[in-house]
Design a protein around this motif. Structure first.
Motif, short mmCIF file in Angstrom:
data_model
loop_
_atom_site.label_atom_id
_atom_site.label_comp_id
_atom_site.label_asym_id
_atom_site.label_seq_id
_atom_site.Cartn_x
_atom_site.Cartn_y
_atom_site.Cartn_z
N GLN A 1 44.33 36.04 31.16
CA GLN A 1 44.11 37.44 30.82
C GLN A 1 45.38 38.09 30.25
O GLN A 1 45.43 39.31 30.09
CB GLN A 1 43.65 38.21 32.07
CG GLN A 1 42.30 37.75 32.60
CD GLN A 1 41.92 38.47 33.88
OE1 GLN A 1 41.39 39.57 33.86
NE2 GLN A 1 42.20 37.83 35.01
N GLN B 1 46.40 46.37 33.58
CA GLN B 1 46.07 46.49 32.16
C GLN B 1 45.16 47.67 31.84
O GLN B 1 45.07 48.06 30.69
CB GLN B 1 45.40 45.20 31.69
CG GLN B 1 46.32 43.97 31.77
CD GLN B 1 45.62 42.70 31.34
OE1 GLN B 1 44.42 42.51 31.60
NE2 GLN B 1 46.35 41.81 30.68
N ARG B 2 44.47 48.22 32.87
CA ARG B 2 43.52 49.29 32.58
C ARG B 2 43.77 50.52 33.45
O ARG B 2 42.90 51.38 33.58
CB ARG B 2 42.09 48.78 32.77
CG ARG B 2 41.77 47.59 31.87
CD ARG B 2 40.29 47.32 31.79
NE ARG B 2 39.71 46.89 33.06
CZ ARG B 2 39.77 45.67 33.55
NH1 ARG B 2 40.42 44.72 32.88
NH2 ARG B 2 39.20 45.36 34.69
N SER B 3 44.97 50.59 34.04
CA SER B 3 45.42 51.76 34.79
C SER B 3 44.51 52.12 35.97
O SER B 3 44.42 53.30 36.36
CB SER B 3 45.55 52.98 33.85
OG SER B 3 46.47 52.71 32.82
N ALA B 4 43.84 51.13 36.54
CA ALA B 4 43.09 51.39 37.78
C ALA B 4 44.08 51.74 38.88
O ALA B 4 45.20 51.22 38.93
CB ALA B 4 42.27 50.17 38.17
N SER C 1 44.19 42.61 37.20
CA SER C 1 44.06 42.89 35.78
C SER C 1 43.68 44.35 35.55
O SER C 1 44.23 45.03 34.68
CB SER C 1 43.00 41.97 35.16
OG SER C 1 42.74 42.33 33.83
N ALA C 2 42.73 44.85 36.34
CA ALA C 2 42.31 46.25 36.19
C ALA C 2 43.45 47.20 36.49
O ALA C 2 43.62 48.23 35.84
CB ALA C 2 41.12 46.53 37.10
N VAL D 1 37.71 49.70 37.35
CA VAL D 1 37.66 50.15 35.96
C VAL D 1 37.16 48.99 35.12
O VAL D 1 37.77 47.91 35.13
CB VAL D 1 39.04 50.62 35.46
CG1 VAL D 1 38.97 50.98 33.98
CG2 VAL D 1 39.54 51.80 36.28
N GLU D 2 36.07 49.19 34.41
CA GLU D 2 35.47 48.11 33.63
C GLU D 2 36.37 47.69 32.48
O GLU D 2 37.04 48.52 31.85
CB GLU D 2 34.12 48.55 33.06
CG GLU D 2 33.00 48.58 34.07
CD GLU D 2 32.55 47.19 34.49
OE1 GLU D 2 32.95 46.20 33.84
OE2 GLU D 2 31.82 47.10 35.49
N ALA D 3 36.34 46.38 32.19
CA ALA D 3 37.01 45.86 31.00
C ALA D 3 36.13 46.12 29.79
O ALA D 3 34.95 46.44 29.92
CB ALA D 3 37.26 44.36 31.16
N GLU D 4 36.72 45.99 28.63
CA GLU D 4 35.92 46.11 27.42
C GLU D 4 34.88 45.00 27.38
O GLU D 4 35.08 43.91 27.90
CB GLU D 4 36.82 46.01 26.19
CG GLU D 4 37.78 47.17 26.04
CD GLU D 4 38.63 47.05 24.78
OE1 GLU D 4 38.29 46.18 23.95
OE2 GLU D 4 39.58 47.80 24.64
#
Length: 429
Positions: A33, A334-337, A330-331, A409-412
């Motif tokens: 990832q 990479q996704r600011s969770a 990862s969330a 938080v969902e990934a794309e």
């Protein structure tokens, strides 16, 4: 990529202590990832001790996500999903769960080979790094909760190195240094049994044995399962058995031939026909830490929990720890969770042990170690599920559905594929 310590980076997003299959699996999933993951392992080689060999179909979707399924499937020389329950006194069959045509049986790959497969996968990922012969001797959380400093010693040179990461994961087994450094202790019980995992060459197949065989008795209980074909055409089998926990390891090893004499077929000839390749005694325990997270330090696999092996789900539990942790990290990274997600993950994995792994493993253990072997179908979870069929509903899962955790938080779309739904081998056709 595998690098000598002198070339390993000081900075890493995640440091994983322990290069067993659970730790390396986490590194693979993170590196795939785009998250830098560095694995530090005290030993200079991968252990060849007789440990897990069977990987259940419930794990295949995770293996595919890690990019190792095809490699494992090509290595497995045994694909029987049959499970037999026998009496050790005469090896007679009590119950059997047959392999179901058209459904996948387990992949049988010994743990050392499994770990080496994961390492080869990690070597092909730019963000993955492995440092063997690198013993962690110190752990310190940075001020303000910004990360973790790790001090390690290179075995070959005695050189001390420091690593820094945002997160530290302990995957360093039952005697975890990371868990000790956290000040966290196991809670639970030790069973009154010392178990033995042994690799044995013996022609069990000539006596009707195939797949997995549970020997049911209050004293001479155990399991006999085929693992792989040797170069000379003989078959290597994993034999598990039990002794009172009051016995020392030395006493257990001395008593092993007499135990095999009770469990193996062909009375009077077995000592001439079997070859003991490897054996490892260990204390049977049902243990779990009260928390999987403390600050920036996390625990997975045997560093977090231990259970007896009679459910066949120990490796699965650790892999599900690692798979779900890779997603929540990862969330977060990479996704600011928020870190609420990490706490929710830790709580869920704790619940999975207490609500699924612990009761399932104890129910399986108690079923095969009961004196009334003939009634095992009324007690063993897998037999009960098989006989109930679809009407019994799906079995409890060890998997964490990260999408249901607080803070997720969902990934794309397309980043994480949907899990492939694969039924358990004891499901009825």
């Amino acid at each position: 990529m595998t690098e000598p310590l002198s070339h390993a980076p000081v900075e890493s997003t995640v440091i994983i202590v322990g290069a067993g299959p659970v730790g390396v699996y986490l590194a693979v999933r993170l590196a795939a990832q785009g998250i830098t993951a560095t694995v530090l392992e005290a030993a200079s080689t991968i252990s060849d001790a007789p440990r897990a060999v069977t990987h259940m179909p419930t794990m295949f979707a995770e293996f595919k996500k890690a990019g190792i399924y095809d490699m494992l499937a090509s290595q497995s020389k045994v694909h029987s999903g049959g499970v037999s329950f026998r009496k050790p006194s005469d090896q007679s069959l009590i119950e059997r769960i047959p392999a179901v045509p058209g459904r996948p049986g387990p992949i049988v790959v010994p743990q050392k080979q499994f770990t080496e497969t994961l390492i080869r996968r990690l070597e092909g990922l730019e963000k993955g790094r492995l440092c063997l012969g690198t013993k962690v001797v110190g752990i310190e959380e940075m001020d303000g909760g910004e990360g973790v400093l790790v001090e390690a010693v290179e075995e070959a040179t005695g050189e001390r190195k420091k690593f820094r990461a945002k997160w530290l994961v302990g995957a360093d087994g039952g005697r975890s240094f990371v868990r000790s450094a956290m000040g966290v202790k196991y809670e639970g019980v030790s069973l009154p049994w010392k178990l033995v995992a042994a690799d044995v060459v013996f022609p069990f197949q000539e006596y009707g044995f195939d797949g997995a065989n549970f020997m049911c008795d209050d004293t001479d209980f155990g399991n006999i399962a085929v693992t792989t074909e040797m170069e000379d055409g003989s078959w290597l089998w994993r034999v598990g058995c039990a002794f009172p926990s009051s016995m020392s390891d030395e006493q257990v090893m001395e008593a092993l031939p007499a135990k095999f004499d009770k469990m193996f077929p062909a009375p009077g000839t077995k000592h001439e026909k079997y070859k003991l390749v490897n054996a490892a005694p260990y204390q049977a325990s049902q243990l779990c830490v009260p928390q999987f997270r403390k600050g920036r330090i996390l625990l997975i696999g045997d560093a977090a929990h231990l259970a007896n092996p009679y459910s066949g789900q120990l490796m699965s539990c650790g892999i599900f720890d690692a798979a779900s942790l890779s997603l929540v990290l990862s969330a977060t990274l990479q996704r600011s969770a928020s870190e609420t997600l990490i706490d929710a993950w830790a709580a869920d994995r704790l619940a999975k042990f207490h609500k699924v792994m612990n009761p399932l493993s104890m129910a399986c253990f108690n079923a095969v170690s009961n004196k009334d072997a003939d009634s095992i179908a009324t007690r063993h979870p897998f037999l009960k599920a098989f006989k109930a069929g679809p009407s019994g509903g799906p079995p409890p899962t060890l998997e964490t559905d990260v999408s249901k955790l607080e803070g997720w938080v969902e990934a794309e779309k397309g980043v994480e594929a949907e899990d492939e739904k694969i039924e358990l081998i004891w499901s009825k056709a």
